[in-house]
Each structure stands twice: as C-alpha cells, then as structure tokens.
Design a protein around this motif. Structure first.
Motif, PDB file in Angstrom:
ATOM      1  N   THR A   1      62.366 112.264  13.051  1.00 53.13           N
ATOM      2  CA  THR A   1      63.708 111.706  13.219  1.00 53.13           C
ATOM      3  C   THR A   1      64.680 112.274  12.191  1.00 53.13           C
ATOM      4  O   THR A   1      65.843 112.530  12.521  1.00 53.13           O
ATOM      5  N   GLU A   2      64.210 112.494  10.965  1.00 59.34           N
ATOM      6  CA  GLU A   2      65.085 113.101   9.951  1.00 59.34           C
ATOM      7  C   GLU A   2      65.478 114.510  10.341  1.00 59.34           C
ATOM      8  O   GLU A   2      66.634 114.913  10.203  1.00 59.34           O
ATOM      9  N   ARG A   3      64.524 115.300  10.841  1.00 61.23           N
ATOM     10  CA  ARG A   3      64.803 116.685  11.209  1.00 61.23           C
ATOM     11  C   ARG A   3      65.741 116.763  12.405  1.00 61.23           C
ATOM     12  O   ARG A   3      66.598 117.628  12.488  1.00 61.23           O
ATOM     13  N   ALA A   4      65.604 115.812  13.343  1.00 59.90           N
ATOM     14  CA  ALA A   4      66.461 115.822  14.531  1.00 59.90           C
ATOM     15  C   ALA A   4      67.846 115.255  14.239  1.00 59.90           C
ATOM     16  O   ALA A   4      68.753 115.395  15.059  1.00 59.90           O
ATOM     17  N   GLY A   5      67.997 114.597  13.100  1.00 56.36           N
ATOM     18  CA  GLY A   5      69.288 114.006  12.768  1.00 56.36           C
ATOM     19  C   GLY A   5      69.567 112.735  13.537  1.00 56.36           C
ATOM     20  O   GLY A   5      70.717 112.411  13.827  1.00 56.36           O
ATOM     21  N   VAL A   6      68.519 111.999  13.859  1.00 58.19           N
ATOM     22  CA  VAL A   6      68.638 110.766  14.626  1.00 58.19           C
ATOM     23  C   VAL A   6      68.373 109.593  13.686  1.00 58.19           C
ATOM     24  O   VAL A   6      67.500 109.670  12.821  1.00 58.19           O
ATOM     25  N   ASP A   7      69.127 108.503  13.862  1.00 57.18           N
ATOM     26  CA  ASP A   7      68.912 107.310  13.057  1.00 57.18           C
ATOM     27  C   ASP A   7      67.560 106.701  13.438  1.00 57.18           C
ATOM     28  O   ASP A   7      67.351 106.326  14.591  1.00 57.18           O
ATOM     29  N   PRO A   8      66.594 106.602  12.486  1.00 59.99           N
ATOM     30  CA  PRO A   8      65.274 106.084  12.837  1.00 59.99           C
ATOM     31  C   PRO A   8      65.271 104.615  13.229  1.00 59.99           C
ATOM     32  O   PRO A   8      64.373 104.171  13.935  1.00 59.99           O
ATOM     33  N   ASN A   9      66.283 103.861  12.807  1.00 62.64           N
ATOM     34  CA  ASN A   9      66.324 102.435  13.123  1.00 62.64           C
ATOM     35  C   ASN A   9      67.104 102.124  14.392  1.00 62.64           C
ATOM     36  O   ASN A   9      67.194 100.967  14.793  1.00 62.64           O
ATOM     37  N   ALA A  10      67.667 103.136  15.039  1.00 60.89           N
ATOM     38  CA  ALA A  10      68.398 102.923  16.286  1.00 60.89           C
ATOM     39  C   ALA A  10      67.412 102.619  17.413  1.00 60.89           C
ATOM     40  O   ALA A  10      66.237 102.977  17.346  1.00 60.89           O
ATOM     41  N   THR A  11      67.884 101.966  18.453  1.00 57.40           N
ATOM     42  CA  THR A  11      67.045 101.688  19.618  1.00 57.40           C
ATOM     43  C   THR A  11      66.936 102.953  20.458  1.00 57.40           C
ATOM     44  O   THR A  11      67.938 103.588  20.768  1.00 57.40           O
ATOM     45  N   LEU A  12      65.707 103.310  20.815  1.00 57.24           N
ATOM     46  CA  LEU A  12      65.464 104.577  21.512  1.00 57.24           C
ATOM     47  C   LEU A  12      66.168 104.635  22.861  1.00 57.24           C
ATOM     48  O   LEU A  12      66.753 105.655  23.217  1.00 57.24           O
ATOM     49  N   GLY A  13      66.162 103.547  23.615  1.00 60.67           N
ATOM     50  CA  GLY A  13      66.752 103.546  24.949  1.00 60.67           C
ATOM     51  C   GLY A  13      68.266 103.629  24.958  1.00 60.67           C
ATOM     52  O   GLY A  13      68.869 103.944  25.978  1.00 60.67           O
ATOM     53  N   LEU A  14      68.908 103.359  23.816  1.00 62.95           N
ATOM     54  CA  LEU A  14      70.368 103.394  23.749  1.00 62.95           C
ATOM     55  C   LEU A  14      70.900 104.726  23.231  1.00 62.95           C
ATOM     56  O   LEU A  14      72.113 104.914  23.172  1.00 62.95           O
ATOM     57  N   LEU A  15      70.029 105.634  22.844  1.00 60.83           N
ATOM     58  CA  LEU A  15      70.481 106.930  22.335  1.00 60.83           C
ATOM     59  C   LEU A  15      71.111 107.752  23.450  1.00 60.83           C
ATOM     60  O   LEU A  15      70.648 107.712  24.597  1.00 60.83           O
ATOM     61  N   PRO A  16      72.129 108.539  23.121  1.00 55.51           N
ATOM     62  CA  PRO A  16      72.691 109.444  24.139  1.00 55.51           C
ATOM     63  C   PRO A  16      71.710 110.570  24.471  1.00 55.51           C
ATOM     64  O   PRO A  16      70.780 110.857  23.717  1.00 55.51           O
ATOM     65  N   ASP A  17      71.961 111.196  25.611  1.00 55.35           N
ATOM     66  CA  ASP A  17      71.066 112.266  26.077  1.00 55.35           C
ATOM     67  C   ASP A  17      70.936 113.399  25.073  1.00 55.35           C
ATOM     68  O   ASP A  17      69.847 113.968  24.910  1.00 55.35           O
TER      69      ASP A  17
END
Length: 181
Positions: free
Chosen positions: A62-78
């Motif tokens: 998640t750090e490498r992808a630049g995604v918030d690790p605490n965000a809900t997976l189903g709500l992430l944009p494509d």
C-alpha cells in the motif's frame, strides 16, 4: 383474564439507515491476483486475504502504490485499485526485502522470489511431490501421514476409533459361566 403473549409477538423490522452517496459506489468484491477480496475491509487488511501476503507485505504494497492503508477497499477509485494491482502482481519481488520473501534460493531458478495466490498452493504441492520422489525422510513422513517436524507421536496425533488401552470386563465372563450351569 388476559392471554400471555410471550413468544407470540411479531419481530420488529430493523430500521433502515439513510443511504449515503458513497455506499452506492461500494464494491463488495475486489479482484486482485485471482482472489476475491472483501470490499468492506480496510485496504491493508483486505490484502491479507491473498495467500502469501501478510500484514507486513500488505503495508509495504500500500505504501508503494500510494494508497491509504486505512481506507475502505471497495470505496477506492479505479485508478488506485489499478495501481495496487500492478504493485501486487508485478513489482512484489522488487519491493520486498530479501529476508521477507517466501522462497529464497528457488530450487529451479536459484533466485529469491515471492510466490502469492494460487501459485503458492501449486508450488507447495510440487515441493511435496519432489520430496516423495526423492524418498527423503520428510517425503516419506508426508506419504505416510505422520508428523514431519520432529514431534513426539507416542501419545498424540493418533487417528482412528481406538485410543488408549481397553480392559476386559470382569463381570461379563462370570455371568456367562453361571448361565451355563
């Protein structure tokens, strides 16, 4: 007299919560590495649903992808899900430190690789078959269904219906001989 009403009441209907706009966009299943991940969970915890990915690996991904690790997976944009897929599926071996990979000095290639998903099941099965073919001690123990890692087997790990020592009943033979007389 009034009749008792215990147990005869109709169950109350659950109150419906007002839907938020973001709930409509929730994906209940997100597919990464041919694995269905729960969209309701946090990103770093949902990634642990992939075989071969633990909490530490998920945090690194998640750090490498630049995604918030605490965000809900189903709500992430494509776009963010695609970034996460790319990191997990293609860049995993380049990201993880050598001590964290699950297959150091692979038998076939000699390289350090990290296997995830269904490939992990297949690789494990191939390794067991190779041990059985070589007739190694571990392979023989696997073949026979015995403990492999040096555990004691005298008192534990027994299978089947009979466990322990059975004693003859003392009263049964005496009753049988008394009936004959």
């Amino acid at each position: 007299m009034a009749k008792p009403t215990a147990g005869k009441e109709k169950p109350k209907k659950a109150e419906e919560k007002p839907k938020k706009g973001s709930d409509e966009e929730l994906r209940h299943i997100v597919r990464i590495l041919n694995t269905d991940l729960a969209g309701k969970r946090q990103v770093h915890m949902a990634l642990t649903g992939i075989k071969g990915v633990g909490r530490r690996c998920a945090k690194i991904f998640t750090e490498r992808a630049g995604v918030d690790p605490n965000a809900t997976l189903g709500l992430l944009p494509d776009a963010e899900i695609d970034k996460l897929k790319k990191v997990v599926e293609e860049d995993a071996i380049n990201i993880l430190p050598v001590w964290m990979v699950n297959r150091r000095g692979d038998i076939e290639t000699g390289k350090d690789i990290h296997i995830m998903g269904m490939d992990l099941n297949m690789t494990l099965r191939e390794d067991l078959d190779l041990m059985k073919k070589m007739r190694s001690y571990k392979g023989l123990r696997h073949e026979r269904g015995l403990r492999v890692r040096g555990q004691k087997t005298r008192s534990t790990g027994r299978t089947g219906a009979i466990v322990g020592v059975s004693r003859k009943r003392e009263g049964a033979p005496a009753a049988g001989s008394a009936a004959k007389e």
